[in-house]
Design a protein around this motif. Sequence first.
Motif, PDB file in Angstrom:
ATOM      1  N   PRO A 129    -140.949  -0.524 -45.945  1.00 44.05           N
ATOM      2  CA  PRO A 129    -141.340  -1.919 -45.665  1.00 44.05           C
ATOM      3  C   PRO A 129    -140.870  -2.421 -44.306  1.00 44.05           C
ATOM      4  O   PRO A 129    -141.524  -3.283 -43.704  1.00 44.05           O
ATOM      5  N   ARG A 130    -139.782  -1.878 -43.812  1.00 42.83           N
ATOM      6  CA  ARG A 130    -139.270  -2.350 -42.518  1.00 42.83           C
ATOM      7  C   ARG A 130    -140.223  -2.008 -41.389  1.00 42.83           C
ATOM      8  O   ARG A 130    -140.380  -2.783 -40.442  1.00 42.83           O
ATOM      9  N   ILE A 131    -140.867  -0.839 -41.460  1.00 40.38           N
ATOM     10  CA  ILE A 131    -141.774  -0.503 -40.362  1.00 40.38           C
ATOM     11  C   ILE A 131    -143.106  -1.262 -40.495  1.00 40.38           C
ATOM     12  O   ILE A 131    -143.814  -1.426 -39.503  1.00 40.38           O
ATOM     13  N   LYS A 132    -143.417  -1.738 -41.698  1.00 43.27           N
ATOM     14  CA  LYS A 132    -144.588  -2.617 -41.833  1.00 43.27           C
ATOM     15  C   LYS A 132    -144.334  -3.911 -41.084  1.00 43.27           C
ATOM     16  O   LYS A 132    -145.213  -4.428 -40.380  1.00 43.27           O
ATOM     17  N   GLU A 133    -143.114  -4.429 -41.207  1.00 47.66           N
ATOM     18  CA  GLU A 133    -142.752  -5.665 -40.506  1.00 47.66           C
ATOM     19  C   GLU A 133    -142.843  -5.488 -38.994  1.00 47.66           C
ATOM     20  O   GLU A 133    -143.081  -6.452 -38.264  1.00 47.66           O
ATOM     21  N   ARG A 134    -142.646  -4.245 -38.527  1.00 49.92           N
ATOM     22  CA  ARG A 134    -142.633  -3.977 -37.092  1.00 49.92           C
ATOM     23  C   ARG A 134    -143.864  -3.196 -36.646  1.00 49.92           C
ATOM     24  O   ARG A 134    -143.837  -2.536 -35.601  1.00 49.92           O
ATOM     25  N   MET A 182    -146.234   2.933 -27.325  1.00 49.49           N
ATOM     26  CA  MET A 182    -147.285   2.628 -28.296  1.00 49.49           C
ATOM     27  C   MET A 182    -146.679   1.882 -29.476  1.00 49.49           C
ATOM     28  O   MET A 182    -145.492   1.997 -29.757  1.00 49.49           O
ATOM     29  N   SER A 183    -147.509   1.116 -30.184  1.00 49.44           N
ATOM     30  CA  SER A 183    -147.018   0.373 -31.335  1.00 49.44           C
ATOM     31  C   SER A 183    -146.650   1.316 -32.476  1.00 49.44           C
ATOM     32  O   SER A 183    -147.074   2.482 -32.503  1.00 49.44           O
ATOM     33  N   VAL A 184    -145.879   0.796 -33.409  1.00 50.70           N
ATOM     34  CA  VAL A 184    -145.526   1.564 -34.604  1.00 50.70           C
ATOM     35  C   VAL A 184    -146.796   2.009 -35.326  1.00 50.70           C
ATOM     36  O   VAL A 184    -146.927   3.179 -35.714  1.00 50.70           O
ATOM     37  N   ARG A 185    -147.730   1.100 -35.499  1.00 49.63           N
ATOM     38  CA  ARG A 185    -148.985   1.426 -36.196  1.00 49.63           C
ATOM     39  C   ARG A 185    -149.732   2.555 -35.490  1.00 49.63           C
ATOM     40  O   ARG A 185    -150.209   3.489 -36.130  1.00 49.63           O
ATOM     41  N   ASP A 186    -149.832   2.478 -34.168  1.00 51.13           N
ATOM     42  CA  ASP A 186    -150.558   3.513 -33.430  1.00 51.13           C
ATOM     43  C   ASP A 186    -149.834   4.861 -33.518  1.00 51.13           C
ATOM     44  O   ASP A 186    -150.479   5.913 -33.549  1.00 51.13           O
ATOM     45  N   ASN A 187    -148.498   4.839 -33.542  1.00 56.16           N
ATOM     46  CA  ASN A 187    -147.755   6.079 -33.744  1.00 56.16           C
ATOM     47  C   ASN A 187    -148.099   6.700 -35.095  1.00 56.16           C
ATOM     48  O   ASN A 187    -148.281   7.922 -35.202  1.00 56.16           O
ATOM     49  N   LEU A 188    -148.189   5.865 -36.115  1.00 59.63           N
ATOM     50  CA  LEU A 188    -148.536   6.381 -37.440  1.00 59.63           C
ATOM     51  C   LEU A 188    -149.954   6.952 -37.453  1.00 59.63           C
ATOM     52  O   LEU A 188    -150.195   8.022 -38.033  1.00 59.63           O
ATOM     53  N   LEU A 189    -150.868   6.253 -36.811  1.00 60.81           N
ATOM     54  CA  LEU A 189    -152.253   6.726 -36.781  1.00 60.81           C
ATOM     55  C   LEU A 189    -152.372   8.065 -36.058  1.00 60.81           C
ATOM     56  O   LEU A 189    -153.247   8.874 -36.390  1.00 60.81           O
ATOM     57  N   THR A 191    -138.767   0.245 -28.796  1.00 61.16           N
ATOM     58  CA  THR A 191    -137.833  -0.881 -28.915  1.00 61.16           C
ATOM     59  C   THR A 191    -137.134  -0.908 -30.271  1.00 61.16           C
ATOM     60  O   THR A 191    -136.289  -1.775 -30.503  1.00 61.16           O
ATOM     61  N   LEU A 192    -137.462   0.018 -31.157  1.00 64.40           N
ATOM     62  CA  LEU A 192    -136.855   0.040 -32.489  1.00 64.40           C
ATOM     63  C   LEU A 192    -135.446   0.631 -32.437  1.00 64.40           C
ATOM     64  O   LEU A 192    -135.093   1.361 -31.514  1.00 64.40           O
TER      65      LEU A 192
END
Length: 237
Positions: free
Chosen positions: A124-129, A93-100, A136-137
């Motif tokens: 800020p680094r996770i915003k970029e990703r 899952m994307s970083v954003r979806d993990n946060l959600l 993949t991080l």
Amino acid sequence: MVILETVHLQSGYGETPVLHDISFRVEENQIVAILGSNGAGKTTTLRTITGTVRATGGQVLYRGKDITRAPTYQMVELGISLVPEGRHLFGQMSVRDNLLMGAYREKDKSAIQRRLEQMYEIFPRIKERSHQMAGTLSGGEQQMVAIARGMMSGPSLLMLDEPSLGLMPKLVEEVFAFVQEIRRLGTTIVIVEQNASETLRFADYAYVVSEGEVVLQGKSEELVADDNIRKVYLGLA
């Protein structure tokens, strides 16, 4: 005000006892460290607090209320969030979806968006990703996502289990700086760590655990200043 307290807490796995007598307290807006070697009972302490390991004795008090037998799913409702050792992200899952996923109980979409923006500001680094797959991080970036996800529920108390594990020294400093920033936002933090030297630089108070018992406690600066404690309990030169 005391936000969390354990009183003579005991627990274990099956017939194997692990915690024999864990008593500690956390004041609101403190960073409290639980230190000790591998196998000392640190992770089991957090699991017992959150109910994933059942207490066999003692109490867990949250804001003065006994939550020793409270089910695990109620912890988020109470305002407690645990970032487990090993991160446990959803790699596909994307970083954003993990946060959600961290805000799964929040129904107010505007509140979710505010928290998301706040986490992007701190990290800020996770915003970029944000649209990159979490798997993949790098290890340090994954740890940042794990901490940010833990904050997405809007907790009063954030518990971190070995956030520096497996990270390069430079990334350890970076992650710990983010932890201090989260405290400045008003979140109380309990951090379990083997990395005593770095953790004592920013923790307000520390408890040293050995073989399932609290063997030492004190203000961080006092523990660091005592040569005997440094050598015998903290493994520091």
